[in-house]
Design a protein around this motif. Structure first.
Motif, short mmCIF file in Angstrom:
data_model
loop_
_atom_site.label_atom_id
_atom_site.label_comp_id
_atom_site.label_asym_id
_atom_site.label_seq_id
_atom_site.Cartn_x
_atom_site.Cartn_y
_atom_site.Cartn_z
N THR A 5 -89.86 -13.37 -66.81
CA THR A 5 -88.45 -13.64 -67.04
C THR A 5 -87.64 -12.74 -66.13
O THR A 5 -87.79 -11.50 -66.15
CB THR A 5 -88.08 -13.37 -68.50
N SER A 15 -86.29 -17.65 -66.92
CA SER A 15 -87.70 -17.43 -67.26
C SER A 15 -88.48 -18.55 -66.60
O SER A 15 -88.02 -19.69 -66.56
CB SER A 15 -87.93 -17.47 -68.76
N SER A 73 -90.03 -24.15 -64.04
CA SER A 73 -90.00 -24.01 -65.51
C SER A 73 -91.24 -24.67 -66.11
O SER A 73 -92.08 -25.23 -65.40
CB SER A 73 -88.74 -24.68 -66.07
N GLU A 99 -87.09 -21.83 -75.13
CA GLU A 99 -87.09 -21.84 -73.67
C GLU A 99 -87.14 -23.27 -73.14
O GLU A 99 -86.41 -23.62 -72.22
CB GLU A 99 -88.29 -21.03 -73.16
#
Length: 617
Positions: free
Chosen positions: A169, A174, A203, A253
């Motif tokens: 992150t 992140s 991601s 997330e």
């Protein structure tokens, strides 16, 4: 009690206990099988996730290496490094800004196309030693900050000058990182020098979408609040995640489907430190879900396994069908219990067949002695045949009536054994009382059968008395309440102070059969009401339900003993087809009548009458 009856009672109790143990063992085996199946699925999901993760890391390293080997990019990056060093480090000055702008103009347009085509989110040039941001292609306005305490992949790459991959992150995002060293030909030194590191980041979205499509399930990644707050810039935390839910020590997330927040909230809060892959069944908003999760380690955590995990990867899939299959297996398990009751019935049959043979031998002896009295012999034979017919009929009634209370016993004891932790002490005491009441009723039925064997020469004897129908109805409701709760059916009585002059055991049997039938054919969420209306000479009792109803053709047959009318209930319950014919016979023996009003899809009303004062027919 005779020796024969004592032996019979002991055998019945022993067989009932054996059935109970058998049902319990099978129930535990089914649970273990289901859990093992879920566990194996969880392991398979993690294996697929790990494979896709490795592929993603490889792709990022290939992309980063391709960009880092471009000579123009190498030269521009080297110019920027020299400018930063000459202008005091950090973000540098004017010359560093020119080099940074030139590098961005060189790679920026192509990078936007790469982002669209390959779902790649970050491209970041870092100066060493350590990690000082030179150019964030994805955020060109942010540069010059030192990231030694968050970009450990970059620090190690600049130190060892070898590629690194891992989850980290940063200040902004992140994500998954692929980092390669960047070298360039320094014309002043006449040799190749190490410039810094190039980071490509993405991601979890692409991996999660692939798993969602492949297995048709929801996938999400949650991170701990502590991890997010210790690495990201506060303004980016607020803009991306908004107000973080205080009900869970985590933030979302990435996820592929709605409902992930509810899944996270009902999952244990220590899920981020769970060992291995955990899978369990849970209920969310009334639906069953199989939830598998395992901890997520960042790059630093993969190097030091004593560090806490920074988040979790969670899979969830609807398990309503699986739970329905599991419940069906439990129904099959109960059928084995019913088989035990069949054995009891067979024992009863052979016991009384022995008694009948003894009676027939006595009749034969008397027939021989009265051979010269033909008329008396014929009358005696007719009487004996009547006793045999009545015995067989009453035997069938009692044997059939044993099933309902034993089913209640099985349901209640199974519920107490498997879900005891979900009930309060008072609720368990209430259920235990219901089990006790039902057990007493079963014993009473068995005792009635034994007592009848001593009365068979006189036929069935009605024990007529003035009854409180409210008490009989409430006893029926209490006995069957567990079955009603099991199907989420509202079962109640509003009879009031009505009375009748009848045989109490028969009236209880009539009500229990009619209410039991209503439970069988009423779907979940329905209702059943027992009511009564009293006139001058009789009382009319009504059992009204909101079940599936009856066709006109079926109404003509249901009270006939020679017609096969037994059908499956709304939850798959099975019957023998004897209940309603037995109710009709008992009602008529008590001087009443029985009929039904019903429309398919709208429920049924079963009515029967009992006298108030005069004797039954």
């Amino acid at each position: 009690m005779s020796k024969r009856n004592t032996i019979f009672l002991i055998l019945s109790i022993a067989l009932a206990l054996t059935d109970g143990v058998f049902v319990y063992i099978n129930n535990q085996f089914s649970k273990t099988t289901l859990q093992e199946s879920l566990h194996q699925e969880g392991l398979q999901l993690r294996s697929s996730f790990d494979t896709l993760l490795d592929q993603t890391y490889s792709n990022m390293l290939v992309m980063a290496t391709f960009i880092a080997n471009n000579p123009d990019i190498q030269d521009l990056f080297l110019k920027g490094k020299k400018a930063v060093e000459a202008e005091g480090g950090g973000a540098g000055g004017g010359q560093a800004a020119l080099a940074r702008e030139a590098l961005y103009e060189k790679i920026g347009p192509n990078w936007k196309e790469v982002q669209k085509s390959y779902d790649t989110r970050q491209l970041h040039f870092h100066l060493g030693p350590g990690s000082t941001s030179f150019l964030r292609v994805h955020r060109p306005e942010k540069y010059g900050d030192n990231m030694d305490n968050v970009r450990f992949t970059v620090v190690d790459t600049n130190k060892e000058r070898t590629p690194r991959t891992g989850f980290e992150t940063g200040r902004v995002y992140s994500g998954l990182r692929g980092v390669v060293p960047v070298t360039a030909w320094d014309k002043d030194l006449g040799k190749s020098v190490h410039v810094g590191a190039l980071e490509v980041g993405t991601s979890f979205s692409r991996i999660l979408k692939i798993l969602d499509r492949r297995y048709d399930l929801g996938v999400g990644v949650s991170l701990t609040k502590e991890h997010i707050n210790s690495t990201m810039w506060p303004d980016f935390v607020n803009s991306r995640f908004g107000q973080i839910d205080d009900g869970c020590d985590c933030i979302i997330e990435a996820t592929t489907r709605d409902g992930f927040r509810e899944i996270v909230q009902v999952t244990d809060h220590n899920v981020h430190n769970a060992k291995g892959t955990q899978t369990r069944m849970m209920t969310v908003n009334g639906a069953y879900f199989a939830v598998s999760h395992f901890h997520l380690r960042d790059y630093k955590g993969t190097k030091d396994l004593t560090r806490d995990a920074v988040g979790s990867v969670i899979f969830w899939r609807n398990a309503d069908a699986r739970m329905a299959a599991f419940n069906a297996s439990q129904t099959f398990n109960i059928m084995y219990g019913i088989l035990g009751f069949v054995l009891i019935e067979l024992l009863l049959f052979f016991t009384f067949r022995y008694a009948l043979r003894h009676l027939e031998a006595e009749v034969a002896q008397r027939t021989d002695e009265l051979a010269q009295l033909a008329k008396k012999e014929a009358a005696l034979a007719e009487k004996l045949q009547y006793e045999v017919d009545v015995k067989n009929r009453f035997f069938s009634i009692i044997a059939h009536d044993l099933r309902s209370p034993f089913n209640v016993l099985l349901g209640m004891t199974e519920m107490m054994a498997t879900m005891a932790e979900q009930f309060s002490k008072e609720k368990l005491i209430e259920y235990a009382g219901t089990v006790n009441l039902t057990s007493k009723r079963v014993f009473e039925l068995l005792q009635n059968l034994l007592d009848w064997s001593r009365l068979q020469r006189d036929g069935i004897v009605l024990e007529l008395a003035l009854l409180s129908l409210d008490q009989v109805a409430q006893e029926t409701v209490d006995v069957l309440k567990a079955s009603a709760l099991g199907k989420d059916i509202d079962l109640s009585s509003s009879i009031g102070q009505c009375t009748a002059f009848a045989d109490r055991n028969m009236v209880l049997t009539i009500m229990r059969n009619l209410v039991g039938n209503a439970l069988k054919f009423t779907p979940s969420g329905g209702s059943i009401l027992v009511s009564a209306v009293q006139s001058d000479d009789e009382v009319q009792i009504t059992i009204m339900d909101t079940g599936v109803g009856l066709s006109a053709d079926l109404i003509e047959k249901i009270f006939a003993l020679d017609q096969k009318t037994s059908t499956l209930g709304t939850a798959g319950e099975e019957g023998t087809g004897l209940g309603l014919p037995l109710c009709k016979e008992m009602v008529e023996k008590n001087g009443g009548k029985i009929w039904v009003e019903s429309t398919p899809g709208e429920g049924s009303k079963f009515h029967f009458t009992l006298p108030l004062h005069h004797s039954p027919k």
